[in-house]
Motif scaffolding. Structure first.
Motif, PDB file in Angstrom:
ATOM      1  N   SER A 373       0.790  -1.378   0.372  1.00 23.15           N
ATOM      2  CA  SER A 373       0.005  -0.063  -0.343  1.00 23.15           C
ATOM      3  C   SER A 373       0.974   1.483   0.015  1.00 23.15           C
ATOM      4  O   SER A 373       1.792   1.295   0.507  1.00 23.15           O
ATOM      5  CB  SER A 373      -1.016   0.386   1.077  1.00 23.15           C
ATOM      6  OG  SER A 373      -1.571   1.622   1.281  1.00 23.15           O
ATOM      7  N   HIS A 380       1.678  -7.700   1.308  1.00 19.98           N
ATOM      8  CA  HIS A 380       1.231  -8.879   1.486  1.00 19.98           C
ATOM      9  C   HIS A 380       1.389  -9.456   0.550  1.00 19.98           C
ATOM     10  O   HIS A 380       1.775  -9.325  -0.218  1.00 19.98           O
ATOM     11  CB  HIS A 380      -0.179  -9.540   2.052  1.00 19.98           C
ATOM     12  CG  HIS A 380      -1.135  -8.851   1.227  1.00 19.98           C
ATOM     13  ND1 HIS A 380      -1.421  -7.398   1.658  1.00 19.98           N
ATOM     14  CD2 HIS A 380      -1.563  -9.358   0.244  1.00 19.98           C
ATOM     15  CE1 HIS A 380      -2.884  -7.241   0.482  1.00 19.98           C
ATOM     16  NE2 HIS A 380      -2.631  -8.094  -0.147  1.00 19.98           N
ATOM     17  N   LEU A 382       0.466 -12.647  -2.523  1.00 21.65           N
ATOM     18  CA  LEU A 382      -0.496 -13.579  -3.184  1.00 21.65           C
ATOM     19  C   LEU A 382      -0.055 -14.737  -2.880  1.00 21.65           C
ATOM     20  O   LEU A 382       1.379 -15.441  -2.934  1.00 21.65           O
ATOM     21  CB  LEU A 382      -0.210 -13.033  -4.222  1.00 21.65           C
ATOM     22  CG  LEU A 382      -1.787 -12.225  -5.120  1.00 21.65           C
ATOM     23  CD1 LEU A 382      -1.743 -12.343  -6.175  1.00 21.65           C
ATOM     24  CD2 LEU A 382      -3.096 -13.391  -4.392  1.00 21.65           C
ATOM     25  N   TYR A 420      -7.921  -9.447  -8.597  1.00 21.37           N
ATOM     26  CA  TYR A 420      -7.270  -9.717  -7.039  1.00 21.37           C
ATOM     27  C   TYR A 420      -7.649  -8.062  -6.565  1.00 21.37           C
ATOM     28  O   TYR A 420      -6.608  -7.418  -6.751  1.00 21.37           O
ATOM     29  CB  TYR A 420      -5.883 -10.529  -6.418  1.00 21.37           C
ATOM     30  CG  TYR A 420      -5.208  -9.994  -4.821  1.00 21.37           C
ATOM     31  CD1 TYR A 420      -6.632 -11.236  -3.800  1.00 21.37           C
ATOM     32  CD2 TYR A 420      -4.811  -8.996  -4.673  1.00 21.37           C
ATOM     33  CE1 TYR A 420      -5.681 -11.390  -2.769  1.00 21.37           C
ATOM     34  CE2 TYR A 420      -4.572  -9.408  -3.393  1.00 21.37           C
ATOM     35  CZ  TYR A 420      -4.875 -10.264  -2.484  1.00 21.37           C
ATOM     36  OH  TYR A 420      -4.224 -10.439  -1.149  1.00 21.37           O
ATOM     37  N   MET A 422      -6.707  -5.893  -4.014  1.00 22.36           N
ATOM     38  CA  MET A 422      -6.179  -5.475  -3.732  1.00 22.36           C
ATOM     39  C   MET A 422      -6.344  -5.093  -1.771  1.00 22.36           C
ATOM     40  O   MET A 422      -5.615  -4.900  -0.692  1.00 22.36           O
ATOM     41  CB  MET A 422      -5.155  -4.909  -3.873  1.00 22.36           C
ATOM     42  CG  MET A 422      -4.560  -5.409  -4.926  1.00 22.36           C
ATOM     43  SD  MET A 422      -3.139  -4.417  -5.922  1.00 22.36           S
ATOM     44  CE  MET A 422      -4.047  -3.252  -6.977  1.00 22.36           C
ATOM     45  N   THR A 424      -9.615  -5.097  -0.393  1.00 24.38           N
ATOM     46  CA  THR A 424     -10.612  -6.814   0.259  1.00 24.38           C
ATOM     47  C   THR A 424      -9.195  -8.073   0.313  1.00 24.38           C
ATOM     48  O   THR A 424      -9.905  -8.830   1.039  1.00 24.38           O
ATOM     49  CB  THR A 424     -11.675  -6.521  -0.054  1.00 24.38           C
ATOM     50  OG1 THR A 424     -11.863  -7.222  -1.733  1.00 24.38           O
ATOM     51  CG2 THR A 424     -12.560  -5.437  -0.495  1.00 24.38           C
ATOM     52  N   LYS A 425      -8.209  -7.862  -0.522  1.00 23.31           N
ATOM     53  CA  LYS A 425      -7.874  -9.479  -0.386  1.00 23.31           C
ATOM     54  C   LYS A 425      -8.769 -10.258  -1.239  1.00 23.31           C
ATOM     55  O   LYS A 425      -8.559 -11.938  -1.054  1.00 23.31           O
ATOM     56  CB  LYS A 425      -7.515  -9.433   0.530  1.00 23.31           C
ATOM     57  CG  LYS A 425      -6.290  -8.796   1.248  1.00 23.31           C
ATOM     58  CD  LYS A 425      -6.213  -9.315   2.754  1.00 23.31           C
ATOM     59  CE  LYS A 425      -4.543  -7.954   3.297  1.00 23.31           C
ATOM     60  NZ  LYS A 425      -4.402  -7.663   4.886  1.00 23.31           N
ATOM     61  N   LYS A 427      -9.495 -13.158  -3.728  1.00 23.60           N
ATOM     62  CA  LYS A 427      -9.051 -13.351  -5.555  1.00 23.60           C
ATOM     63  C   LYS A 427     -10.640 -14.499  -6.157  1.00 23.60           C
ATOM     64  O   LYS A 427     -11.209 -14.640  -5.385  1.00 23.60           O
ATOM     65  CB  LYS A 427      -8.002 -14.674  -4.763  1.00 23.60           C
ATOM     66  CG  LYS A 427      -7.521 -15.260  -6.471  1.00 23.60           C
ATOM     67  CD  LYS A 427      -6.597 -16.531  -5.606  1.00 23.60           C
ATOM     68  CE  LYS A 427      -5.754 -16.236  -5.244  1.00 23.60           C
ATOM     69  NZ  LYS A 427      -5.203 -17.424  -4.459  1.00 23.60           N
TER      70      LYS A 427
END
Length: 710
Positions: A373, A380, A382, A420, A422, A424-425, A427
């Motif tokens: 971010s 983080h 993937l 994806y 980014m 809310t994460k 997929k």
């Protein structure tokens, strides 16, 4: 003595049974014409130099074509009994392809862009919809229609102007990657008169909707030499030269930043780079330097709203580090570290968004995507969840998006496109390649192994096979390799490979040095004066697979193309008894002669990869491994060699000279075939089905050697 005779008889009948489907025919014998190379007090006879003449428009031009046709006729006669099998293989592989299909739409500047294919059509239609996927479809380019009447047709570089009214694109009709840039009025359907010849097919719009930048090529060497500026409605002959590259070892190109603020000119060599830039809204400005090229320093630039990011190997950062600098102070003295260099992680690239950056890293040979971010620096990764796979950025043209599109595949997982989110994460699988006719990934096994090279280095091998294969040395195995330019050969899926696996083959990829799978050092240890590591790594991988009973020497096959074809030629010379068969596709096998001739396309770009043979040490090192130079009077494996008459990357005369010399000198009765595609170049056929004919030929060659006829 009795046991020896029994062994000889069994070997004789074994060979006869394997060659049962190869028909006896008389191979062409190429004429010899004395031609001497004399450099560094080393005098070398080249009896087949005359084959250069079609490329060089010399007196033997017609004779060259006649010889290539004779080799094709010999191949057809030798493999005549496999014709029906090749047709069946083509039909089988084609039947796995979903003919009526559509790509995942990509959103850019108010439109969703996608391509779609139709039943029975070789090409595609490039389309868009405004605002929503429920909107009416616009067909921007009907490539199926445009390709009619052409044996080869490649369209590329689709770029739409900022006002969404015009589209520029490149077309190649010969397969030598010399593109004509056309401009289409998307409101009227009219193709404008602004046809720009001999380009890289890389149009780049300025923000004024009337100015196009593009890369112009040298018509002989095919080097990318100049960046030109074209104004719509003017004659291309009056286009303005905005940059000319003087260093013939550099590739150049031009493109616009994702945030639409800048147009960049990039000049890259293997070991150094240089960027220039202008405001995309001021196309008549002079390009200003970002940072002058530095010896042995590579860098690339990613603009954000308030700064530039720079990925670089400066100051010995072999695996690259990430730096940043202010928008108005771009010289290296102003670069500050963001992510330091790491010994075990290769930093491969950055995808930028308004609020995020995504860093593409490679660790232990596998790609990792690291999301950061820009607001709070939170990070983080993937999770991909397989032992061997290939992943990369997908199409992400929208700068303001919080959605990352990426691609994913493995040896058993068909090509997949994910979105994806980014924030809310979450997929979401948007599409996975559909394999028609029934495919179950659980029917196949993938493994990641490590062979030990002669110097102790551990070399990764990715392999796949159908469940039930016994590791008793009797399974046929096809080992693929490349090992050049730092190109990583990741473990990916292709439905054509199922025709091998379902007939009992094991398929393996040797991740040898010269690639970049294990970091930048992996590449540097397989280039220039360390190039032979590439070949010995591949041989050691083959020996390991035999020792581990995945296969045996009478069932082991090797395949590689282009620089991977050089690999095939080298291992055929260095370890001919290890392979039962070799497929060398468009092989770069006449290394010394090509690198001495700067009129041959791309030669000068390659000095940092192979060396310049005008340097004595480089010359003798190249000569020590160049396949053409090292053909000897000895036994060679069965071999299929392919090339294209119009190949712009590896000219046809390299493989044809090599085959002629092999025919003259080899002492065995094994099969040696040369197939020249008289209409295509380096990448083969342009249609989405025609290339399967070449795959069918390759597979039929392997299957015939294995006694497999259906």
């Amino acid at each position: 003595m009795k046991n020896t005779l029994l062994l000889l008889f069994s070997l004789f009948f074994y060979t006869m049974s394997l060659n049962a489907q190869f028909q006896k025919a008389t191979a062409p014998v190429a004429d010899k014409k004395e031609h001497w190379r004399n450099i560094h007090d080393d005098k070398v006879l080249d009896n087949y130099y005359w084959m250069y003449d079609y490329f060089g428009k010399g007196p033997d031009s017609t004779k060259v074509v006649d010889y290539l046709k004779a080799e094709n006729a010999y191949l057809d006669a030798t493999m005549s009994e496999t014709k029906a099998f090749q047709t069946d293989l083509f039909t089988e592989m084609k039947a796995r392809i979903k003919e009526k299909d559509e790509s995942v739409p990509v959103f850019k500047n108010g439109y969703y862009y996608y391509s779609r294919t139709e039943d029975g059509k070789q090409y595609y239609k490039y389309c868009r919809k405004k605002g929503t996927l429920d909107a009416k479809e616009e067909i921007l380019l009907d490539v199926d229609q445009l390709a009619e009447g052409h044996s080869y047709y490649a369209a590329t570089g689709f770029e739409v102007s900022e006002d969404n009214k015009l589209m520029a694109y490149g077309v190649d009709l010969v397969s030598r990657r010399q593109y004509i840039i056309y401009v289409k009025n998307l409101e009227t359907g009219e193709i404008l008169k602004d046809a720009i010849l001999n380009t890289e097919g890389d149009p780049c719009w300025a923000n004024d909707n009337k100015t196009i930048f593009y890369t112009s090529k040298n018509p002989v060497t095919l080097l990318s030499e100049k960046i030109q500026r074209h104004t719509l409605g003017t004659e291309p002959s009056t286009d303005v030269l905005v940059y000319e590259e003087k260093d013939k070892s550099n590739y150049i190109g031009v493109g616009k930043s994702k945030n639409n603020k800048y147009i960049f000119i990039v000049s890259n060599a293997t070991m150094s780079s240089e960027w220039r830039m202008i405001d995309a809204s001021k196309p008549n400005d002079s390009f200003r330097m970002f940072q002058p090229r530095m010896k042995d320093v590579l860098y690339d630039v990613t603009p954000l709203a308030d700064k530039f990011l720079i990925r670089t190997n400066k100051d010995g950062a072999k695996n690259f580090k990430l730096m940043e600098c202010p928008l108005g102070k771009t010289e290296a003295a102003n670069w500050k570290e963001v992510i330091p260099v790491r010994k075990d992680v290769l930093l491969q690239g950055v995808e930028e968004f308004k609020d995020f950056i995504v860093i593409n890293e490679r660790k232990d040979g596998l790609v990792k995507l690291r999301i950061r971010s820009l607001k709070d620096k939170a990070e983080h990764y993937l999770d991909f969840g397989e032992p061997a796979y290939a992943a990369n950025f997908g199409a992400n043209p929208e700068y303001n998006s919080t959605n990352l599109r990426y691609s994913y595949t493995s040896l058993t997982t068909p090509s997949s496109v994910y979105d994806y989110q980014m924030v809310t994460k979450v997929k979401t699988l948007k599409k996975q390649q559909e394999v028609l006719g029934g495919y179950n990934s659980t029917d196949y096994v993938t493994e990641r192994l490590y062979a030990t090279a002669k110097d102790g280095t551990k070399v990764p091998i990715s392999l796949v096979y159908k469940k039930g294969i016994k590791k008793d040395g009797n399974a046929p195995l096809l080992l693929y390799g490349y090992g050049s330019y730092g190109a990583s050969m990741d473990a990916s899926f292709t439905s054509t490979r199922l025709s091998l696996l379902n007939r009992g083959f094991v398929y393996a990829i040797a991740h040898i040095r010269g690639g970049q799978e294990m970091g930048r050092q992996w590449y540097e240890d397989g280039k220039l004066m360390k190039k032979i590591n590439t070949f010995t790594d591949f041989i050691d991988c083959g020996k390991f697979l035999v020792a581990e009973k995945y296969t045996s020497t009478k069932h082991l096959y090797a395949m590689g193309g282009s620089a991977g074809g050089l690999l095939m030629g080298a291992v055929a010379n260095m370890a001919p008894d290890l392979w039962h068969g070799i497929i060398a596709q468009v092989p770069f096998v006449d290394v010394v002669n090509t690198m001495l001739d700067e009129s041959i396309p791309l030669t000068t770009n390659e000095f940092d990869e192979w060396g310049n043979p005008k340097n004595k040490d480089a010359y003798f090192y190249m000569k020590s491994y160049s396949p053409y130079e090292n053909v000897e009077k000895k036994k060679y494996p069965n071999m299929l060699v392919t090339t294209g008459l119009h190949d712009s990357q590896v000219q046809y005369f390299e493989p044809s000279k090599w085959v002629a010399k092999l025919r003259d000198m080899k002492t065995d009765q094994n099969i040696l075939l040369l197939h020249t595609n008289m209409e295509y170049g380096h990448g083969g056929a342009s249609g989405r089905f025609d290339y399967l004919k070449d795959v069918a030929l390759n597979f039929a060659f392997l299957f015939t050697l294995e006694g497999i006829s259906k």
